[in-house]
Write a protein that holds these residues in place. Structure first.
Motif, PDB file in Angstrom:
ATOM      1  N   SER A 476       0.806  -1.221   0.000  1.00 21.88           N
ATOM      2  CA  SER A 476       0.000   0.000   0.000  1.00 21.88           C
ATOM      3  C   SER A 476       0.838   1.270   0.000  1.00 21.88           C
ATOM      4  O   SER A 476       0.348   2.334  -0.397  1.00 21.88           O
ATOM      5  CB  SER A 476      -0.927   0.002   1.225  1.00 21.88           C
ATOM      6  N   PRO A 493      -4.749 -11.489 -11.455  1.00 23.51           N
ATOM      7  CA  PRO A 493      -4.376 -10.166 -10.962  1.00 23.51           C
ATOM      8  C   PRO A 493      -3.529 -10.257  -9.703  1.00 23.51           C
ATOM      9  O   PRO A 493      -3.717 -11.171  -8.891  1.00 23.51           O
ATOM     10  CB  PRO A 493      -5.736  -9.515 -10.667  1.00 23.51           C
ATOM     11  N   GLN A 495      -2.693  -9.784  -6.170  1.00 23.26           N
ATOM     12  CA  GLN A 495      -3.549  -9.542  -5.014  1.00 23.26           C
ATOM     13  C   GLN A 495      -3.025  -8.386  -4.159  1.00 23.26           C
ATOM     14  O   GLN A 495      -1.818  -8.200  -3.997  1.00 23.26           O
ATOM     15  CB  GLN A 495      -3.642 -10.813  -4.160  1.00 23.26           C
ATOM     16  N   GLU A 496      -3.972  -7.633  -3.595  1.00 19.61           N
ATOM     17  CA  GLU A 496      -3.656  -6.520  -2.692  1.00 19.61           C
ATOM     18  C   GLU A 496      -2.789  -5.470  -3.395  1.00 19.61           C
ATOM     19  O   GLU A 496      -1.930  -4.849  -2.773  1.00 19.61           O
ATOM     20  CB  GLU A 496      -2.944  -7.029  -1.435  1.00 19.61           C
ATOM     21  N   SER A 498      -4.221  -3.207  -6.156  1.00 19.92           N
ATOM     22  CA  SER A 498      -5.181  -2.719  -7.154  1.00 19.92           C
ATOM     23  C   SER A 498      -4.662  -1.525  -7.949  1.00 19.92           C
ATOM     24  O   SER A 498      -5.100  -1.282  -9.072  1.00 19.92           O
ATOM     25  CB  SER A 498      -6.496  -2.348  -6.460  1.00 19.92           C
TER      26      SER A 498
END
Length: 560
Positions: A476, A493, A495-496, A498
């Protein structure tokens, strides 16, 4: 005394199977004149306990194949005084005698007698942990420790009555039982108190095992415990879990774990170690120099920590028994070497092996550790049948000394774990792994073996060439660059992540202006190889960059 002694010593051995039987036969080979008495409280002296689940599943069809050495064979070949159905119940250290209970004597009653010794080897093993719950003594609630247990479980399955079973505990025995019960067509619920199967492993390395279980129609219940057992008459009909789930069943297998049978030693005043086993020295001697302890009941030195620890595995039991048997009858032997906890298990079409410390266990033990994860083929990718494996290498961040490894996949995972365990035995480092001269031909391996690749990745980190982001770390607070192709990203995709920026690796040099050089950056591909190339490009263009260890393949196991 010395090697090849002829001293008329009397050696008593308590327990057979791996440790005790190995001790007895080595003692005889080293001292033809010794009187060797082997006590086994059960009927079977030496059997392949690791093979028990496979006879239940009929993968091993011949029951006799599991009998390594019968009592009659040991008497005939080694002139051992083998006393089955006789249990040593106490030790008088001052007078060097033991009290023996003879079960089912000719009188129909148990009898006791005293037996003197010069040396005594304790090899009583460990017993399955059985929770204190009503119904746990039902006829169809069973554990698996010996041939008698195996016969009981197999008889239930053979009867055709068992349509559904509950296996409690997702360790090695539990997983092997699940596999073999499914082989027999039994529906299975697997219950594990921890939040993953195979709790010894790091979470992402256990995930493929869970997926294999679910693919084979096993109902997996994680993070819940066994709460109750409901019975009708003498049989359990359902079990209740801590989350309120009720599971109907015709068979319950408890594979919760084992505890050392150290009561005899404790009552005799022998020193008990920090993990509940009998404390021993490098020759398997206890705090009484005339008494030895080997196998699952003892605490050998655990290599990665350099401290005593119970490691209940057949290999260390055999090795310690062999050395103790020799030392007891000659006064000499090689010292035992540290054990590393090297183990492997197959669960349907997936296998997993480990040695030494995991990343999680290193942290629990307060050991500073880092790791790299690589994904590779078990032999040359262009040769038919190449299977994918994931190898995680744990090592000291400063020295590169190898602390452990885990490998999950199909064919060849055992080879890689064995190679790394051997390197650890000799104090090897990640750099040592890169220089190993391993056999290569397309059907067997690759010129750059997965062991080499793990060593290369670790050395890149040690040399400051590359920095890795742990597969389960937060993304993040960084700029994420996914360098896979669009089709790959669409199918799986990251993960975590986006907000990841998608730039294929081959376009990266021409699209650097789309990225913020002032942002910490993490690059990812499918398995880490293209990520490595991308990280080198970005680093040499002024970016503070890390490569996501194991790429999207491993990260998606953590968060999928």
């Amino acid at each position: 005394m010395s090697a090849d002694s002829n001293a008329p010593i009397r050696l008593l051995i308590v327990g057979g199977v791996a440790g005790g039987a190995s001790a007895a036969t080595r003692a005889r080979r080293m001292n033809e004149q010794a009187e060797i008495i082997l006590f086994e409280k059960d009927h079977d002296v030496s059997f392949a306990n690791c093979g028990l689940p496979y006879h239940i599943g009929q993968e091993i069809e011949d029951r006799d194949a599991l009998v390594v050495a019968s009592a009659d064979f040991l008497r005939r070949r080694f002139r051992l005084d083998v006393r089955t159905r006789e249990e040593v119940v106490s030790i008088d250290r001052a007078n060097q005698t033991v009290t023996v209970r003879r079960h089912g004597a000719t009188s129909g009653q148990d009898e006791t007698y005293s037996q003197a010794y010069d040396k005594l080897i304790l090899a009583p093993g460990a017993s399955p942990i059985v929770p204190d719950l009503p119904g746990v003594d039902a006829d169809n609630v069973l554990t698996l420790r010996n041939l008698v247990d195996m016969d009981r479980i197999k008889a239930h399955v053979d009867s055709g009555v068992v349509r559904r079973a509950v296996v409690v505990g997702a360790g090695y025995i539990g997983l092997e039982m699940v596999e073999q019960l499914r082989r027999r067509g039994v529906a299975v619920d697997l219950v594990e108190l921890r939040d993953q199967v195979l709790p010894l492993l790091d979470h992402e390395m256990a995930q493929p095992i869970e997926e294999a279980l679910r693919r084979n129609n096993v109902e997996v219940h994680l993070g819940v415990g066994l709460q109750s057992i409901s019975c009708e008459g003498a049989a359990a009909t359902s079990v209740g879990l801590s989350d309120g789930t009720e599971l109907s069943t015709e068979l319950v297998i408890l594979g919760i774990g084992v505890r050392p049978n150290a009561g005899l030693a404790n009552e005799a005043g022998l020193e008990i170690g920090g993990t509940g086993g009998i404390a021993v020295d490098e020759f398997s001697r206890t705090s009484d120099p005339n008494i030895y302890a080997v196998g699952d009941v003892s605490e050998p030195v655990f290599g990665p920590l350099g401290t005593p620890m119970r490691v209940p595995l057949a290999g260390p039991a055999n090795r310690s028994g062999r050395l103790a048997g020799e030392h007891a009858v000659t006064g000499e032997s090689a010292a035992a070497t540290p054990v590393w906890g090297t183990s492997v298990v197959r669960v349907f079409d997936v296998s997993v092996g480990m040695t030494g410390l995991t990343r999680a266990s290193a942290e629990r033990c307060g050991k500073e550790a880092t790791s790299v994860t690589i994904v590779a083929k078990h032999h040359a990718g262009y040769f038919p049948g190449a299977e994918t494996m994931t190898l995680k290498l744990v090592y000291e961040p400063g020295t590169g000394k190898v602390m452990g490894a885990q490998c999950v996949g199909g064919e060849g995972i055992d080879k890689r774990i064995d190679v790394i365990a051997t390197a650890m035995h000799f104090g090897g480092t990640a750099r040592d792994l890169t220089g190993l001269d391993l056999a290569y031909a397309p059907p067997f391996g690759s010129a750059k073996d997965p062991v080499h690749m793990a060593g290369f990745a670790a050395c890149n980190a040690l040399d400051g060439i590359e920095s890795f982001r742990d597969s389960d770390a937060s993304l993040s607070d960084v700029q994420v660059v996914d360098v896979r192709g669009a089709t790959e990203i669409e199918k799986a995709p990251l993960q975590e992540a986006s907000g990841a920026i998608h730039i294929p690796v081959d376009e990266l040099r021409d699209r650097l202006d789309e990225l913020d050089r002032n942002q910490p950056t993490v690059v990812s591909c499918a398995v880490g190889v293209r990520g490595h190339i991308a990280a080198r490009i970005l680093r040499q263009n002024g970016f503070d960059v890390q490569n996501l260890s194991g790429g999207a393949t491993v990260r998606n196991r953590c968060f999928g």
